[in-house]
Motif scaffolding. Structure first.
Motif, PDB file in Angstrom:
ATOM      1  N   TYR A 100      11.101 -33.417  37.177  1.00 54.03           N
ATOM      2  CA  TYR A 100      11.235 -33.956  38.094  1.00 54.03           C
ATOM      3  C   TYR A 100      10.539 -35.323  38.309  1.00 54.03           C
ATOM      4  O   TYR A 100      11.280 -36.269  38.424  1.00 54.03           O
ATOM      5  CB  TYR A 100      10.889 -33.227  39.387  1.00 54.03           C
ATOM      6  CG  TYR A 100      10.728 -33.971  40.559  1.00 54.03           C
ATOM      7  CD1 TYR A 100      12.042 -34.126  41.654  1.00 54.03           C
ATOM      8  CD2 TYR A 100       9.461 -34.524  41.050  1.00 54.03           C
ATOM      9  CE1 TYR A 100      11.713 -35.139  42.665  1.00 54.03           C
ATOM     10  CE2 TYR A 100       9.455 -35.108  42.143  1.00 54.03           C
ATOM     11  CZ  TYR A 100      10.434 -35.572  43.024  1.00 54.03           C
ATOM     12  OH  TYR A 100      10.413 -36.295  44.189  1.00 54.03           O
TER      13      TYR A 100
ATOM     14  N   CYS B  38      10.004 -27.012  47.593  1.00 57.84           N
ATOM     15  CA  CYS B  38      11.257 -26.617  47.541  1.00 57.84           C
ATOM     16  C   CYS B  38      12.121 -27.502  48.340  1.00 57.84           C
ATOM     17  O   CYS B  38      13.479 -27.682  48.500  1.00 57.84           O
ATOM     18  CB  CYS B  38      11.536 -25.263  48.262  1.00 57.84           C
ATOM     19  SG  CYS B  38      10.717 -23.950  47.458  1.00 57.84           S
ATOM     20  N   THR B  39      11.654 -28.872  48.807  1.00 61.09           N
ATOM     21  CA  THR B  39      12.554 -29.769  49.499  1.00 61.09           C
ATOM     22  C   THR B  39      11.980 -31.070  49.033  1.00 61.09           C
ATOM     23  O   THR B  39      12.008 -32.234  49.674  1.00 61.09           O
ATOM     24  CB  THR B  39      11.969 -29.590  51.000  1.00 61.09           C
ATOM     25  OG1 THR B  39      10.480 -29.734  51.242  1.00 61.09           O
ATOM     26  CG2 THR B  39      12.272 -28.417  51.721  1.00 61.09           C
ATOM     27  N   LEU B  40      12.074 -31.189  47.786  1.00 58.37           N
ATOM     28  CA  LEU B  40      11.816 -32.580  47.056  1.00 58.37           C
ATOM     29  C   LEU B  40      13.015 -33.439  47.223  1.00 58.37           C
ATOM     30  O   LEU B  40      14.174 -32.924  47.187  1.00 58.37           O
ATOM     31  CB  LEU B  40      11.619 -32.455  45.609  1.00 58.37           C
ATOM     32  CG  LEU B  40      10.079 -31.617  45.221  1.00 58.37           C
ATOM     33  CD1 LEU B  40      10.209 -31.264  43.673  1.00 58.37           C
ATOM     34  CD2 LEU B  40       8.879 -32.525  45.493  1.00 58.37           C
ATOM     35  N   THR B  41      12.559 -34.636  47.402  1.00 58.53           N
ATOM     36  CA  THR B  41      13.678 -35.788  47.489  1.00 58.53           C
ATOM     37  C   THR B  41      13.285 -36.646  46.530  1.00 58.53           C
ATOM     38  O   THR B  41      12.463 -37.071  45.785  1.00 58.53           O
ATOM     39  CB  THR B  41      13.823 -36.193  48.868  1.00 58.53           C
ATOM     40  OG1 THR B  41      12.573 -37.166  49.238  1.00 58.53           O
ATOM     41  CG2 THR B  41      13.998 -35.254  49.850  1.00 58.53           C
TER      42      THR B  41
ATOM     43  N   THR C 121      10.066 -38.640  47.897  1.00 58.11           N
ATOM     44  CA  THR C 121       8.698 -37.732  48.357  1.00 58.11           C
ATOM     45  C   THR C 121       7.440 -38.340  47.702  1.00 58.11           C
ATOM     46  O   THR C 121       7.432 -38.776  46.502  1.00 58.11           O
ATOM     47  CB  THR C 121       8.927 -36.068  47.680  1.00 58.11           C
ATOM     48  OG1 THR C 121      10.021 -35.530  48.019  1.00 58.11           O
ATOM     49  CG2 THR C 121       7.618 -35.271  48.218  1.00 58.11           C
TER      50      THR C 121
ATOM     51  N   LEU D  27      18.483 -33.106  42.279  1.00 57.25           N
ATOM     52  CA  LEU D  27      17.532 -32.648  43.320  1.00 57.25           C
ATOM     53  C   LEU D  27      17.822 -31.224  43.661  1.00 57.25           C
ATOM     54  O   LEU D  27      16.852 -30.269  43.899  1.00 57.25           O
ATOM     55  CB  LEU D  27      17.524 -33.390  44.363  1.00 57.25           C
ATOM     56  CG  LEU D  27      16.838 -34.876  44.401  1.00 57.25           C
ATOM     57  CD1 LEU D  27      17.062 -35.949  45.563  1.00 57.25           C
ATOM     58  CD2 LEU D  27      15.512 -34.620  43.984  1.00 57.25           C
ATOM     59  N   ASP D  28      19.107 -30.700  43.991  1.00 54.15           N
ATOM     60  CA  ASP D  28      19.406 -29.466  44.307  1.00 54.15           C
ATOM     61  C   ASP D  28      18.852 -28.287  43.263  1.00 54.15           C
ATOM     62  O   ASP D  28      18.457 -27.013  43.559  1.00 54.15           O
ATOM     63  CB  ASP D  28      21.022 -29.327  44.614  1.00 54.15           C
ATOM     64  CG  ASP D  28      21.352 -29.901  45.696  1.00 54.15           C
ATOM     65  OD1 ASP D  28      20.411 -30.161  46.532  1.00 54.15           O
ATOM     66  OD2 ASP D  28      22.717 -30.275  46.060  1.00 54.15           O
TER      67      ASP D  28
ATOM     68  N   TYR E  28      16.259 -28.833  41.041  1.00 58.64           N
ATOM     69  CA  TYR E  28      15.001 -28.526  41.128  1.00 58.64           C
ATOM     70  C   TYR E  28      14.591 -27.767  42.245  1.00 58.64           C
ATOM     71  O   TYR E  28      13.642 -26.996  41.986  1.00 58.64           O
ATOM     72  CB  TYR E  28      14.408 -30.003  41.032  1.00 58.64           C
ATOM     73  CG  TYR E  28      14.295 -30.844  39.937  1.00 58.64           C
ATOM     74  CD1 TYR E  28      13.644 -30.259  38.713  1.00 58.64           C
ATOM     75  CD2 TYR E  28      14.974 -32.075  39.711  1.00 58.64           C
ATOM     76  CE1 TYR E  28      13.906 -30.996  37.263  1.00 58.64           C
ATOM     77  CE2 TYR E  28      14.942 -32.534  38.493  1.00 58.64           C
ATOM     78  CZ  TYR E  28      14.578 -31.955  37.348  1.00 58.64           C
ATOM     79  OH  TYR E  28      14.576 -32.793  36.205  1.00 58.64           O
ATOM     80  N   ASN E  29      14.930 -28.032  43.451  1.00 54.18           N
ATOM     81  CA  ASN E  29      14.663 -27.515  44.530  1.00 54.18           C
ATOM     82  C   ASN E  29      14.998 -26.059  44.554  1.00 54.18           C
ATOM     83  O   ASN E  29      14.412 -24.902  45.062  1.00 54.18           O
ATOM     84  CB  ASN E  29      15.273 -28.098  45.857  1.00 54.18           C
ATOM     85  CG  ASN E  29      14.623 -29.257  46.127  1.00 54.18           C
ATOM     86  OD1 ASN E  29      13.637 -29.413  46.072  1.00 54.18           O
ATOM     87  ND2 ASN E  29      15.670 -30.257  46.937  1.00 54.18           N
ATOM     88  N   THR E  30      16.111 -25.515  44.005  1.00 52.23           N
ATOM     89  CA  THR E  30      16.675 -24.173  43.723  1.00 52.23           C
ATOM     90  C   THR E  30      15.423 -23.517  42.576  1.00 52.23           C
ATOM     91  O   THR E  30      15.083 -22.356  42.918  1.00 52.23           O
ATOM     92  CB  THR E  30      18.028 -23.953  43.127  1.00 52.23           C
ATOM     93  OG1 THR E  30      18.877 -24.537  44.026  1.00 52.23           O
ATOM     94  CG2 THR E  30      18.512 -22.546  42.996  1.00 52.23           C
TER      95      THR E  30
ATOM     96  N   ILE F 142      12.572 -22.792  44.751  1.00 49.87           N
ATOM     97  CA  ILE F 142      12.781 -21.520  45.776  1.00 49.87           C
ATOM     98  C   ILE F 142      12.635 -20.052  44.805  1.00 49.87           C
ATOM     99  O   ILE F 142      12.276 -19.303  45.347  1.00 49.87           O
ATOM    100  CB  ILE F 142      14.306 -21.444  46.146  1.00 49.87           C
ATOM    101  CG1 ILE F 142      14.177 -22.596  47.216  1.00 49.87           C
ATOM    102  CG2 ILE F 142      14.817 -20.328  47.034  1.00 49.87           C
ATOM    103  CD1 ILE F 142      15.740 -23.288  47.742  1.00 49.87           C
TER     104      ILE F 142
END
Length: 484
Positions: free
Chosen positions: A291, A349-352, A355, A447-448, A450-452, A455
């Protein structure tokens, strides 16, 4: 028959010899990650090919760990440690001088053979030369090696690659390992009792093919997918051969690897918890740098710097949490540690794309603090439940479980990351019709992914947290009903 050792030795100098040598060997697990672009250019190989410098290293390392218990019971401590370090030195020299990629890979395989013996040997010696009420501190010292060395690797290699050639990654290790070998001649002693037994040749063959098949299958699933015939075949054969290996060990009078250690409920629980922690830790350690480099466009060196404070905190805390275990036991440390690891993972879990890097540094450090409170205290609790005659087998089993869980965790996270990214990726036709919108959607899809992945890592953490509550008591009463 077991032969007890009564040799005299300087514990501090022996430990220094072990720690310096093992730090060099474990450092190699991640030392090449930032050198891939240079290696691909120098040897004209693809990304998939160059990855084998790490995959092959971990694969051979994992295969050697179960074999280490037999060596520890049949070869004197000094000879075995020096043989492991000499093997590692030979592999390092081959890598340093390698004119071709195949020879470089050969060197990595030779290195891994040495590491697969030296790391379990380090832990078994530390458990043997310290009394039971100081083993938490002892394994805390080994935790510096196990936790800090792989984490420092990318930062160190990034700096060396920026300043010099990739060959210096190996050149810096050669004189240090030579010094360790000289120290071993003087300070290493035969501190482990021998329990000589005849080699049951089908056992190492089954172990190598079984664990090798599992590790290979999980190592390639990220690129090939779970439905790939090679992945399925490798995993199925691995499971079958490991099962046959286990049945054979239970039937043998003098087993190659004593899997009866799992009869200790404390050891069983702590081994599984340690494996789950590794799943959460190693998988996320692999995803986060991706990321930082792919989304935030930082260099590998700067990516390593982001993770360095957490790595240093882990190294500092390992001996401290080990000493806390000696006073308070594993349960409360594990609960607090798993809580910190869970909170830290959930925060990722909420990286943009915006961030704050400082936020990532702090969160990663919180995760590493949590790991330091779980990993070695839990391992020590499990090892303390075994009689001294089973320490070498317990160490080998524990390290094998951790290696397998790490491979499984990495495979699962990479799989979720890849599949989520592909599923959310916009149609390629939008590249020409709406290039700006395509770029925005593609970034969001990444990003989805990485966040998944984080999670899923959080789910691993929650499972570990629940398991921590089932550890016995504050300072567990040791269950030592097992004998060889």
């Amino acid at each position: 028959m077991q032969k007890k050792s009564n040799v005299h030795f300087n514990r501090h100098l022996l430990v220094a010899t072990l720690v310096i040598g093992s730090f060099c060997t474990v450092l190699n697990q991640t030392l090449l990650t930032t050198a891939y672009p240079d290696l691909m250019k120098d040897f004209s190989v693809s990304t998939a090919t160059v990855q084998w410098l790490t995959t092959g290293f971990l694969l051979v390392n994992g295969i050697m760990i179960p074999i280490s218990a037999y060596f520890m019971n049949n070869i004197s401590t000094k000879k075995l440690y020096m043989a492991a370090m000499f093997t590692f030195l030979l592999g390092t020299i081959i890598c340093f001088m390698a004119p071709t990629f195949n020879l470089l890979l050969t060197g990595r395989v030779v290195q891994a053979m040495g590491v697969g013996i030296s790391l379990p040997l380090l832990q078994t010696i530390m458990l043997t030369i310290y009394p039971e009420d100081e083993r938490g501190k002892a394994l805390g010292i080994t935790g510096i090696v196990v936790g800090l060395a792989p984490a420092v690797g990318p930062t160190l290699s990034g700096w060396i690659i920026d300043q010099y050639s990739w060959r210096y990654l190996f050149a810096i290790l050669i004189p240090i390992v030579i010094i360790v070998l000289i120290m071993s001649m003087v300070f290493m002693k035969d501190v482990l009792p021998l329990n000589s037994s005849k080699m049951d040749w089908p056992s190492p063959i089954l172990s190598t093919l079984g664990f090798g098949g599992l590790l290979y299958g999980f190592s390639i699933v990220g690129n090939r997918g779970w439905g790939n015939p090679v992945v399925i075949t490798s995993l199925v054969l691995g499971v079958i051969l490991v099962y046959v290996f286990g049945k054979r060990q239970l039937a043998l009078k003098n087993p190659f690897l004593q899997i009866k250690v799992f009869e200790s409920r404390i050891f069983l629980r702590t081994a599984i918890l340690s494996g789950v922690v590794n799943m959460a830790m190693v998988g996320a350690e692999m995803v986060l740098p991706l990321y930082i480099q792919d989304v935030r466009h930082l260099s590998p060196f700067h990516s390593g710097l982001v993770l360095l404070p957490g790595a240093l905190l882990l190294g500092i805390m390992m001996p401290i949490t080990g000493s806390l275990f000696d006073k308070f036991g594993a349960k409360y440390l594990a609960i607090i540690g798993m809580s910190l690891l869970t909170v830290g993972t959930l925060a990722l879990c909420t990286l943009t794309e915006t961030t704050a890097i400082n936020f990532i540094i702090v969160v990663y450090a919180i995760r590493m603090l949590g790991v330091s409170m779980v990993m070695m205290p839990v391992t020590t609790a499990g090892m303390n439940s075994l009689p001294d005659s089973l320490l070498s087998h317990g160490t080998a089993v524990n390290n094998t479980v951790r290696q397998l869980f790490s491979s499984i965790g990495t495979a699962i996270l990479v799989s979720f990351l890849t599949q989520t990214t592909l599923r959310h990726m916009p149609a390629k036709s939008e590249m020409t019709t709406s290039p700006t919108e395509y770029k925005t959607k593609a970034l969001q899809a990444t990003l989805d992914g990485y966040n998944t992945a984080f999670i899923v890592a959080s789910v691993f953490c929650v499972i570990g947290l629940i398991m921590a509550f089932f550890l016995k008591g504050n300072k567990p009463k040791q269950d030592k009903g097992l004998h060889v």
